[in-house]
Scaffold this motif. Structure first.
Motif, PDB file in Angstrom:
ATOM      1  N   THR A   1      13.046  -5.488  -1.365  1.00 27.94           N
ATOM      2  CA  THR A   1      13.143  -4.409  -0.374  1.00 27.94           C
ATOM      3  C   THR A   1      11.762  -4.066   0.149  1.00 27.94           C
ATOM      4  N   LEU A   2      11.655  -4.014   1.459  1.00 26.64           N
ATOM      5  CA  LEU A   2      10.405  -3.581   2.074  1.00 26.64           C
ATOM      6  C   LEU A   2      10.423  -2.055   2.200  1.00 26.64           C
ATOM      7  N   VAL A   3       9.535  -1.411   1.449  1.00 22.05           N
ATOM      8  CA  VAL A   3       9.393   0.045   1.550  1.00 22.05           C
ATOM      9  C   VAL A   3       8.264   0.319   2.538  1.00 22.05           C
ATOM     10  N   ALA A   4       8.594   0.912   3.674  1.00 21.25           N
ATOM     11  CA  ALA A   4       7.591   1.199   4.700  1.00 21.25           C
ATOM     12  C   ALA A   4       6.886   2.510   4.337  1.00 21.25           C
ATOM     13  N   VAL A   5       5.609   2.409   4.006  1.00 15.75           N
ATOM     14  CA  VAL A   5       4.866   3.592   3.535  1.00 15.75           C
ATOM     15  C   VAL A   5       4.332   4.369   4.744  1.00 15.75           C
ATOM     16  N   SER A   6       4.950   5.523   4.980  1.00 15.59           N
ATOM     17  CA  SER A   6       4.702   6.270   6.214  1.00 15.59           C
ATOM     18  C   SER A   6       3.805   7.485   6.018  1.00 15.59           C
ATOM     19  N   LYS A   7       3.155   7.575   4.859  1.00 15.59           N
ATOM     20  CA  LYS A   7       2.231   8.706   4.629  1.00 15.59           C
ATOM     21  C   LYS A   7       1.156   8.722   5.703  1.00 15.59           C
ATOM     22  N   LYS A   8       0.841   9.930   6.141  1.00  9.25           N
ATOM     23  CA  LYS A   8      -0.224  10.123   7.147  1.00  9.25           C
ATOM     24  C   LYS A   8      -0.033   9.281   8.409  1.00  9.25           C
ATOM     25  N   GLN A   9       1.222   9.034   8.760  1.00 18.03           N
ATOM     26  CA  GLN A   9       1.518   8.344  10.014  1.00 18.03           C
ATOM     27  C   GLN A   9       2.273   9.319  10.910  1.00 18.03           C
ATOM     28  N   PRO A  10       1.999   9.295  12.222  1.00 17.77           N
ATOM     29  CA  PRO A  10       2.674  10.209  13.130  1.00 17.77           C
ATOM     30  C   PRO A  10       4.169   9.890  13.255  1.00 17.77           C
ATOM     31  N   VAL A  11       4.935  10.915  13.548  1.00 15.72           N
ATOM     32  CA  VAL A  11       6.393  10.769  13.611  1.00 15.72           C
ATOM     33  C   VAL A  11       6.812   9.710  14.640  1.00 15.72           C
ATOM     34  N   GLU A  12       6.046   9.581  15.738  1.00 19.50           N
ATOM     35  CA  GLU A  12       6.431   8.587  16.760  1.00 19.50           C
ATOM     36  C   GLU A  12       6.447   7.176  16.168  1.00 19.50           C
ATOM     37  N   LYS A  13       5.493   6.900  15.288  1.00 16.83           N
ATOM     38  CA  LYS A  13       5.454   5.560  14.677  1.00 16.83           C
ATOM     39  C   LYS A  13       6.624   5.365  13.706  1.00 16.83           C
ATOM     40  N   ILE A  14       6.952   6.416  13.006  1.00 18.30           N
ATOM     41  CA  ILE A  14       8.088   6.330  12.077  1.00 18.30           C
ATOM     42  C   ILE A  14       9.379   6.105  12.876  1.00 18.30           C
ATOM     43  N   GLU A  15       9.480   6.815  13.992  1.00 17.93           N
ATOM     44  CA  GLU A  15      10.659   6.632  14.860  1.00 17.93           C
ATOM     45  C   GLU A  15      10.749   5.197  15.362  1.00 17.93           C
ATOM     46  N   ALA A  16       9.602   4.611  15.689  1.00 20.65           N
ATOM     47  CA  ALA A  16       9.611   3.211  16.156  1.00 20.65           C
ATOM     48  C   ALA A  16      10.149   2.291  15.059  1.00 20.65           C
ATOM     49  N   ALA A  17       9.751   2.563  13.818  1.00 24.27           N
ATOM     50  CA  ALA A  17      10.253   1.746  12.700  1.00 24.27           C
ATOM     51  C   ALA A  17      11.757   1.954  12.517  1.00 24.27           C
ATOM     52  N   LEU A  18      12.189   3.197  12.613  1.00 20.81           N
ATOM     53  CA  LEU A  18      13.626   3.495  12.482  1.00 20.81           C
ATOM     54  C   LEU A  18      14.417   2.807  13.584  1.00 20.81           C
ATOM     55  N   GLU A  19      13.871   2.862  14.801  1.00 17.79           N
ATOM     56  CA  GLU A  19      14.578   2.231  15.919  1.00 17.79           C
ATOM     57  C   GLU A  19      14.625   0.716  15.766  1.00 17.79           C
TER      58      GLU A  19
END
Ligand SMILES: *Cc1c(COP(=O)(O)O)cnc(C)c1O
Length: 222
Positions: free
Chosen positions: A30-48
Motif C-alpha cells: 500500500t502506498l501511504v501518501a504522506v501529506s504532512k505540511k502539504q497544502p490542501v490543494e495538493k491533497i485534493e489533487a491526489a484524491l482526484e
C-alpha cells in the motif's frame, strides 16, 4: 494530468516493477501518501487522482485538514505516522484509521482505554527504533517481543504490524530485514518501511506499506 497524478502513477509503477522482480504481489503493498505540511490543494489533487491512503504525523494538523476531506471523498484511510502524546490519544482514535506509532507501555494502555470508550478497534503498528538511535522514538529491538505481547494480551490491542525509520546515514536494507524478522517471529503481517528515498528497498524486503511524502507532493511547507 497534474504533477501529483504523474508522481503517483510513476511510484505505483515502480512498486509494481519491484514487487514483480522480488516475487511479491504489487497489491500487497500500500502506498501511504504522506501529506504532512502539504497544502490542501495538493491533497485534493491526489484524491482526484484516486489516492485514498494518507499519512499525517501530527494529530492537530490532521484535525484541521481531514474531517472536511473525509466528508467530501469516500473510503479515505488515514494513518498516524508521527509520535503520539497520550493527551492526544482520544483525538487520534476519533480521526485515524491506523495508528503506526505505538512505542511505549503508557501509550498502549491509554490507546486501549480510548478505543474502548469510543467503542471501536483501530489496528495499530508498533514502532521499532531499529537503529537504536537516541533521537528516534520506538521500542528497542530487544524489547520488541515483550512489548508486542503486552500490547496484545494486557491491553487487547489489535497489533497488525511494525513500523520503522532506519538511520538516515546508513544503508536501510539490513534494518528493513531486521524489522521483517521481528514481525515474522511475532506473527505480524504488516510492515511499514520505506520513504521517498528508499521505498523500493522497502518493497524488496517485504514492506506492506511505504510512506512517501515529497516523492508525491514535492517539498513541504514550513
Ligand atoms: C515525513 C515522513 C515520511 C515521508 O518522508 P518523505 O521523505 O517526504 O517521503 C515517512 N515516514 C515518516 C514517519 C515521516 O515522518
Amino acid at each position: 494530468m497534474t504533477d501529483i497524478a504523474k508522481n503517483l502513477k510513476e511510484i505505483g509503477n515502480q512498486i509494481e516493477k519491484t514487487a514483480k522482480r522480488w516475487e511479491r504481489q504489487a497489491q500487497d503493498v500500500t502506498l501511504v501518501a504522506v501529506s504532512k505540511k502539504q497544502p490542501v490543494e495538493k491533497i485534493e489533487a491526489a484524491l482526484e487522482a484516486g489516492q485514498r491512503v494518507f499519512g499525517e504525523n501530527r494529530v492537530q494538523e490532521a484535525q484541521q485538514k481531514w474531517p472536511a476531506l473525509k466528508d467530501r471523498f469516500s473510503d479515505i484511510e488515514l494513518h498516524l505516522i508521527g509520535p503520539l502524546q497520550t493527551n492526544k490519544a482520544k483525538e487520534a482514535v476519533a480521526l485515524f484509521d491506523v495508528i503506526q506509532t505505538v512505542d511505549r507501555p503508557k501509550l498502549a494502555r491509554i490507546l486501549a482505554e480510548e478505543m474502548k470508550a469510543a467503542g471501536k478497534t483501530i489496528p495499530v503498528y508498533v514502532q521499532v527504533n531499529i537503529g537504536e538511535e537516541e533521537q528516534k522514538s520506538g521500542i528497542l529491538p530487544k524489547d520488541a517481543d515483550a512489548f508486542i505481547e503486552s500490547c496484545r494480551t494486557e491491553h487487547g490491542l489489535d497489533v497488525a504490524g511494525l513500523m520503522c525509520i532506519p538511520p538516515a546515514e546508513e544503508q536501510p536494507a539490513p534494518f528493513f530485514a531486521m524489522l521483517a524478522r521481528i514481525a515474522a517471529r511475532n506473527g505480524l503481517e504488516k510492515l511499514s518501511m520505506g520513504m521517498s528515498g528508499d521505498y523500493q528497498i522497502g518493497v524488496q524486503f517485504g514492506a506492506t506499506s511505504v510512506r512517501v511524502g515529497t516523492g508525491i507532493f514535492g517539498e513541504r511547507e514550513g
